[in-house]
Design a protein around this motif. Structure first.
Motif, mmCIF file in Angstrom:
data_model
loop_
_atom_site.group_PDB
_atom_site.id
_atom_site.type_symbol
_atom_site.label_atom_id
_atom_site.label_comp_id
_atom_site.label_asym_id
_atom_site.label_seq_id
_atom_site.Cartn_x
_atom_site.Cartn_y
_atom_site.Cartn_z
ATOM 1 N N LEU A 275 25.046 27.904 -40.954
ATOM 2 C CA LEU A 275 24.354 26.623 -40.837
ATOM 3 C C LEU A 275 25.239 25.477 -41.337
ATOM 4 O O LEU A 275 25.229 24.379 -40.774
ATOM 5 C CB LEU A 275 23.045 26.660 -41.625
ATOM 6 N N GLU A 276 26.001 25.733 -42.398
ATOM 7 C CA GLU A 276 26.923 24.721 -42.918
ATOM 8 C C GLU A 276 27.966 24.337 -41.861
ATOM 9 O O GLU A 276 28.302 23.160 -41.691
ATOM 10 C CB GLU A 276 27.639 25.250 -44.162
ATOM 11 N N ILE A 277 28.481 25.337 -41.158
ATOM 12 C CA ILE A 277 29.496 25.070 -40.134
ATOM 13 C C ILE A 277 28.876 24.299 -38.971
ATOM 14 O O ILE A 277 29.467 23.326 -38.470
ATOM 15 C CB ILE A 277 30.125 26.386 -39.650
ATOM 16 N N LEU A 278 27.683 24.711 -38.531
ATOM 17 C CA LEU A 278 26.997 23.982 -37.464
ATOM 18 C C LEU A 278 26.756 22.533 -37.876
ATOM 19 O O LEU A 278 26.993 21.605 -37.091
ATOM 20 C CB LEU A 278 25.671 24.666 -37.143
ATOM 21 N N ALA A 279 26.299 22.331 -39.109
ATOM 22 C CA ALA A 279 26.042 20.973 -39.584
ATOM 23 C C ALA A 279 27.317 20.144 -39.589
ATOM 24 O O ALA A 279 27.308 18.972 -39.194
ATOM 25 C CB ALA A 279 25.433 21.015 -40.986
ATOM 26 N N MET A 280 28.443 20.737 -39.999
ATOM 27 C CA MET A 280 29.687 19.975 -40.048
ATOM 28 C C MET A 280 30.202 19.645 -38.652
ATOM 29 O O MET A 280 30.789 18.573 -38.432
ATOM 30 C CB MET A 280 30.746 20.747 -40.847
ATOM 31 N N VAL A 281 30.003 20.549 -37.694
ATOM 32 C CA VAL A 281 30.384 20.238 -36.304
ATOM 33 C C VAL A 281 29.629 18.998 -35.830
ATOM 34 O O VAL A 281 30.213 18.065 -35.244
ATOM 35 C CB VAL A 281 30.096 21.436 -35.376
ATOM 36 N N LEU A 282 28.333 18.961 -36.070
ATOM 37 C CA LEU A 282 27.525 17.810 -35.680
ATOM 38 C C LEU A 282 27.925 16.565 -36.480
ATOM 39 O O LEU A 282 27.965 15.451 -35.940
ATOM 40 C CB LEU A 282 26.037 18.108 -35.892
ATOM 41 N N TYR A 283 28.229 16.764 -37.747
ATOM 42 C CA TYR A 283 28.590 15.661 -38.649
ATOM 43 C C TYR A 283 29.858 14.951 -38.166
ATOM 44 O O TYR A 283 29.890 13.725 -38.057
ATOM 45 C CB TYR A 283 28.792 16.224 -40.048
ATOM 46 N N VAL A 284 30.898 15.734 -37.882
ATOM 47 C CA VAL A 284 32.158 15.102 -37.477
ATOM 48 C C VAL A 284 32.035 14.467 -36.093
ATOM 49 O O VAL A 284 32.683 13.455 -35.810
ATOM 50 C CB VAL A 284 33.332 16.104 -37.520
ATOM 51 N N ARG A 285 31.208 15.045 -35.232
ATOM 52 C CA ARG A 285 30.962 14.413 -33.940
ATOM 53 C C ARG A 285 30.256 13.074 -34.122
ATOM 54 O O ARG A 285 30.502 12.121 -33.382
ATOM 55 C CB ARG A 285 30.129 15.329 -33.047
ATOM 56 N N ALA A 286 29.381 13.007 -35.118
ATOM 57 C CA ALA A 286 28.633 11.772 -35.368
ATOM 58 C C ALA A 286 29.545 10.670 -35.904
ATOM 59 O O ALA A 286 29.475 9.520 -35.447
ATOM 60 C CB ALA A 286 27.497 12.036 -36.349
ATOM 61 N N ILE A 287 30.403 10.994 -36.871
ATOM 62 C CA ILE A 287 31.204 9.946 -37.511
ATOM 63 C C ILE A 287 32.491 9.632 -36.754
ATOM 64 O O ILE A 287 33.121 8.612 -37.026
ATOM 65 C CB ILE A 287 31.557 10.322 -38.961
ATOM 66 N N ARG A 288 32.866 10.493 -35.808
ATOM 67 C CA ARG A 288 34.153 10.317 -35.129
ATOM 68 C C ARG A 288 34.198 9.021 -34.324
ATOM 69 O O ARG A 288 35.193 8.292 -34.348
ATOM 70 C CB ARG A 288 34.425 11.530 -34.235
ATOM 71 N N ASN A 289 33.141 8.725 -33.583
ATOM 72 C CA ASN A 289 33.178 7.592 -32.654
ATOM 73 C C ASN A 289 32.032 6.592 -32.828
ATOM 74 O O ASN A 289 31.901 5.678 -32.029
ATOM 75 C CB ASN A 289 33.166 8.114 -31.204
ATOM 76 N N THR A 290 31.200 6.778 -33.847
ATOM 77 C CA THR A 290 30.070 5.883 -34.077
ATOM 78 C C THR A 290 30.268 5.165 -35.397
ATOM 79 O O THR A 290 30.717 5.777 -36.364
ATOM 80 C CB THR A 290 28.748 6.679 -34.113
ATOM 81 N N PRO A 291 29.966 3.864 -35.482
ATOM 82 C CA PRO A 291 30.125 3.141 -36.743
ATOM 83 C C PRO A 291 29.435 3.868 -37.903
ATOM 84 O O PRO A 291 28.318 4.366 -37.762
ATOM 85 C CB PRO A 291 29.438 1.791 -36.463
ATOM 86 N N LEU A 292 30.120 3.925 -39.035
ATOM 87 C CA LEU A 292 29.594 4.657 -40.175
ATOM 88 C C LEU A 292 28.251 4.094 -40.649
ATOM 89 O O LEU A 292 27.409 4.837 -41.152
ATOM 90 C CB LEU A 292 30.605 4.639 -41.325
ATOM 91 N N ALA A 293 28.050 2.781 -40.480
ATOM 92 C CA ALA A 293 26.793 2.170 -40.902
ATOM 93 C C ALA A 293 25.612 2.661 -40.080
ATOM 94 O O ALA A 293 24.458 2.523 -40.506
ATOM 95 C CB ALA A 293 26.887 0.647 -40.802
ATOM 96 N N LEU A 294 25.881 3.221 -38.904
ATOM 97 C CA LEU A 294 24.807 3.715 -38.050
ATOM 98 C C LEU A 294 24.701 5.238 -38.063
ATOM 99 O O LEU A 294 23.947 5.813 -37.279
ATOM 100 C CB LEU A 294 25.013 3.224 -36.608
ATOM 101 N N THR A 295 25.475 5.881 -38.922
ATOM 102 C CA THR A 295 25.413 7.341 -39.010
ATOM 103 C C THR A 295 25.136 7.819 -40.437
ATOM 104 O O THR A 295 24.149 8.505 -40.693
ATOM 105 C CB THR A 295 26.719 7.979 -38.508
ATOM 106 N N LEU B 177 20.781 12.841 -37.891
ATOM 107 C CA LEU B 177 19.434 13.285 -38.230
ATOM 108 C C LEU B 177 19.340 14.811 -38.147
ATOM 109 O O LEU B 177 18.683 15.446 -38.984
ATOM 110 C CB LEU B 177 18.413 12.639 -37.290
ATOM 111 N N ALA B 178 20.010 15.387 -37.147
ATOM 112 C CA ALA B 178 20.036 16.848 -37.034
ATOM 113 C C ALA B 178 20.769 17.463 -38.218
ATOM 114 O O ALA B 178 20.354 18.504 -38.760
ATOM 115 C CB ALA B 178 20.711 17.258 -35.724
ATOM 116 N N VAL B 179 21.855 16.816 -38.665
ATOM 117 C CA VAL B 179 22.588 17.296 -39.839
ATOM 118 C C VAL B 179 21.694 17.263 -41.077
ATOM 119 O O VAL B 179 21.659 18.209 -41.866
ATOM 120 C CB VAL B 179 23.849 16.433 -40.074
#
Length: 296
Positions: A71-91, A162-164
């Motif tokens: 679950l930690e690995i799944l969460a981190m996959v989603l996490y890095v996808r979220a912060i990679r291309n979206t402004p940090l203030a919106l993630t 939110l999924a993370v």
């Protein structure tokens, strides 16, 4: 060093790792970023594991850890996808929903009731998320007043975070259960090295090309990995000095650090509003996690 300073250092190092991941490593694949943040970081933590070798825990320990690691690995996959291309203030602010989801799980599965303080905390977290997306509402148009909530789900980065938060509401319970069997220092070193090893094995089989980031990591990847290692060490050093609720309440200041770092690196015309919204959400987190009246 006091637990409070350690928790702030933990929050700052996590926020810096996120900001520099977006700044320097945005072109890497999600698998490569997870390898940097888990496996490469684990290399920095091997000396810590050697200095704090864990004793042999009960079999139940491995059940909790074995279910938490994937679950930690799944969460981190989603996490890095979220912060990679979206402004940090919106993630990053959506990480504040982790204790909200945990409270909901406790209510649904265990019949735990939310105190008045906890309920106010949930409302603050939700209200802060609303303010983040206030651009989508028009005061003169009542039909648009719920639009900020819809915007959370439309924005891919926000949706992923939110999924993370939902996944972390589960792994936080698993980690707390596992830590009953050894000290925080022993657990921190062992858990993260196991996490890094499993990540290496998983992506080594599924996406062997991603291993190139470990063969030739580059300065950016090494710095991000070192910051993640620092985050882990300060996290568990703080936990040895104070109850979990206090530590997590301070650690969530990483939301504000992340917004500030993002603004410094990428610019943010709505920084005051984003900081206000993040501050409201951090206050909500503090109320939720401290609702049981823990004592330092």
């Amino acid at each position: 060093m006091s637990w409070f300073v350690l928790a702030l250092l933990c929050a700052a190092s996590l926020a810096a790792a996120d900001a520099l991941t977006q700044k320097w490593l945005a072109r890497h694949t999600a698998a490569e970023l997870v390898l940097v943040r888990f496996t490469l970081a684990a290399v920095w933590l091997v000396p810590w594991l050697l200095l704090h070798p864990p004793h042999r825990p009960a079999p139940t320990f491995w059940l909790w850890v074995g279910t938490a690691l994937p679950l930690e690995i799944l969460a981190m996959v989603l996490y890095v996808r979220a912060i990679r291309n979206t402004p940090l203030a919106l993630t990053l602010p959506y990480m504040a929903f982790t204790p909200v989801f945990a409270s909901a799980v406790g209510w649904l599965l265990l019949g735990e009731k939310l105190s008045t303080q906890g309920l106010v905390g949930v409302l603050l977290v939700t209200g802060g998320a609303y303010v983040l997306n206030l651009d989508h509402a028009r005061l003169a148009e009542p039909r648009s007043w719920l639009a900020p909530f819809a915007a959370m789900l439309r924005e891919r980065g926000s949706r992923l975070m939110l999924a993370v938060a939902l996944i972390y509401s589960v792994t936080s319970v698993q980690g707390k259960a596992a830590m009953q069997y050894m000290s925080a220092m022993e657990f921190g070193a062992l858990y993260f090295v196991l996490l890094g090893t499993l990540t290496l094995l998983l992506f080594g089989v599924r996406e062997p090309a991603s291993l190139r980031v470990l063969m030739r990591p580059g300065p950016g990847a090494l710095i991000v990995a070192a910051l993640m290692g620092l985050m882990v060490v300060t996290h568990f050093l703080a936990l040895e000095r104070i109850q979990t609720a206090y530590m997590i309440a301070v650690k969530r200041v990483s939301i504000l650090f992340g917004i500030l770092f993002g603004a410094l690196l990428f610019g943010d015309r709505r920084l005051p509003r984003h900081l206000f919204a993040g501050g409201v959400m951090v206050a909500g987190v503090a109320l939720i996690v401290l609702q049981k009246g823990a004592r330092p």
